[in-house]
Design a protein around this motif. Sequence first.
Motif, PDB file in Angstrom:
ATOM      1  N   GLY A 293       7.942  -2.639  -7.642  1.00  0.00           N
ATOM      2  CA  GLY A 293       8.629  -2.464  -6.371  1.00  0.00           C
ATOM      3  C   GLY A 293       7.728  -2.752  -5.184  1.00  0.00           C
ATOM      4  N   GLY A 294       6.452  -2.408  -5.303  1.00  0.00           N
ATOM      5  CA  GLY A 294       5.505  -2.679  -4.236  1.00  0.00           C
ATOM      6  C   GLY A 294       5.221  -4.157  -4.065  1.00  0.00           C
ATOM      7  N   HIS A 295       5.220  -4.875  -5.173  1.00  0.00           N
ATOM      8  CA  HIS A 295       4.926  -6.317  -5.115  1.00  0.00           C
ATOM      9  C   HIS A 295       6.040  -7.097  -4.412  1.00  0.00           C
ATOM     10  CE1 HIS A 295       3.145 -10.136  -6.424  1.00  0.00           C
ATOM     11  NE2 HIS A 295       4.376 -10.524  -6.708  1.00  0.00           N
ATOM     12  N   TYR A 296       7.280  -6.819  -4.792  1.00  0.00           N
ATOM     13  CA  TYR A 296       8.407  -7.573  -4.239  1.00  0.00           C
ATOM     14  C   TYR A 296       9.087  -6.863  -3.069  1.00  0.00           C
ATOM     15  CZ  TYR A 296       8.274 -10.252  -8.640  1.00  0.00           C
ATOM     16  OH  TYR A 296       7.901 -11.036  -9.707  1.00  0.00           O
TER      17      TYR A 296
ATOM     18  N   ILE B 192       0.837  -1.208   0.000  1.00  0.00           N
ATOM     19  CA  ILE B 192       0.000   0.000   0.000  1.00  0.00           C
ATOM     20  C   ILE B 192       0.866   1.251   0.000  1.00  0.00           C
ATOM     21  CG2 ILE B 192      -1.636   1.365   1.370  1.00  0.00           C
ATOM     22  CD1 ILE B 192      -2.839  -1.335   2.308  1.00  0.00           C
ATOM     23  N   LEU B 193       1.906   1.257   0.825  1.00  0.00           N
ATOM     24  CA  LEU B 193       2.791   2.421   0.907  1.00  0.00           C
ATOM     25  C   LEU B 193       3.506   2.686  -0.422  1.00  0.00           C
ATOM     26  CD1 LEU B 193       4.397   1.797   4.412  1.00  0.00           C
ATOM     27  CD2 LEU B 193       2.905   3.715   3.793  1.00  0.00           C
ATOM     28  N   GLU B 194       3.944   1.610  -1.073  1.00  0.00           N
ATOM     29  CA  GLU B 194       4.727   1.774  -2.300  1.00  0.00           C
ATOM     30  C   GLU B 194       3.874   2.156  -3.508  1.00  0.00           C
ATOM     31  OE1 GLU B 194       7.712   2.091  -2.220  1.00  0.00           O
ATOM     32  OE2 GLU B 194       8.746   0.691  -0.897  1.00  0.00           O
TER      33      GLU B 194
ATOM     34  N   PHE C  24      10.102  -0.152   3.549  1.00  0.00           N
ATOM     35  CA  PHE C  24       9.738   1.097   2.877  1.00  0.00           C
ATOM     36  C   PHE C  24      10.958   2.001   2.710  1.00  0.00           C
ATOM     37  CE2 PHE C  24       7.378   5.346   3.123  1.00  0.00           C
ATOM     38  CZ  PHE C  24       6.984   5.296   1.798  1.00  0.00           C
ATOM     39  N   LEU C  25      11.785   2.057   3.752  1.00  0.00           N
ATOM     40  CA  LEU C  25      13.002   2.859   3.696  1.00  0.00           C
ATOM     41  C   LEU C  25      13.984   2.249   2.696  1.00  0.00           C
ATOM     42  CD1 LEU C  25      14.137   5.399   5.054  1.00  0.00           C
ATOM     43  CD2 LEU C  25      15.233   3.916   6.746  1.00  0.00           C
ATOM     44  N   GLY C  26      14.125   0.927   2.753  1.00  0.00           N
ATOM     45  CA  GLY C  26      14.893   0.185   1.752  1.00  0.00           C
ATOM     46  C   GLY C  26      16.336   0.603   1.579  1.00  0.00           C
TER      47      GLY C  26
END
Length: 210
Positions: free
Chosen positions: A75-78, A35-37, A166-168
Amino acid sequence: MVGEKITMLHLTLFLAAAGVFIWSGIKPAGYPIWILEVAPAVIGLTIIIATYSKFRLTTLSYSIIVILSIIMFVGGHYTYSRVPLFNWVKDVMNFDRNHYDRFGHLLKGLSVIVIREILIRKTALTKGFWLAAISLSISLAIAALYEIIEWLFSEISKGGKTAKDFLGNQGDIWDSQWDMSCTFIGSIIALLFLSKLHNKLLVRFLLKSK
């Protein structure tokens, strides 16, 4: 006319983005991080679709928006640090990290063309140094704002798993600076190589819109 029905090419672009969005939401790495990505892309696409008949952009700008949205959906999926293709590149090239986030931020520099188009059409700026400088500044400001949002979320959530994903930063204390630098470089490259094409497409588009 700007208010005419959606073109097949634009419809295809929007459907491609919708298809990848649906795929990304099927068993992602985690729904909170997903959701965040994907939220920024979903919000952006919603605004673009809602304003389509009133303020239509060039196909180049729509293509850029869809490409950037797909980058965010993947990016959100993985999660950005675990995209399989870039894990493979990491192993083959003996990198110390998954560089999908760097790749994504470099491509986010393409958004400078969308910013450029809006400035040309909605302000008194004309083609030249100040248009490029202000477009570049806005692109970098957006990149910096995104890094600030990531940092704030990490601070508020006290560094939980979702915040770390999220920070990654993958252990790199200079990750935010690298991300902003990649966007800055990508923006410069986009302005250098796409401005002339963008000018031609804008002239053709505005003539058709009259």
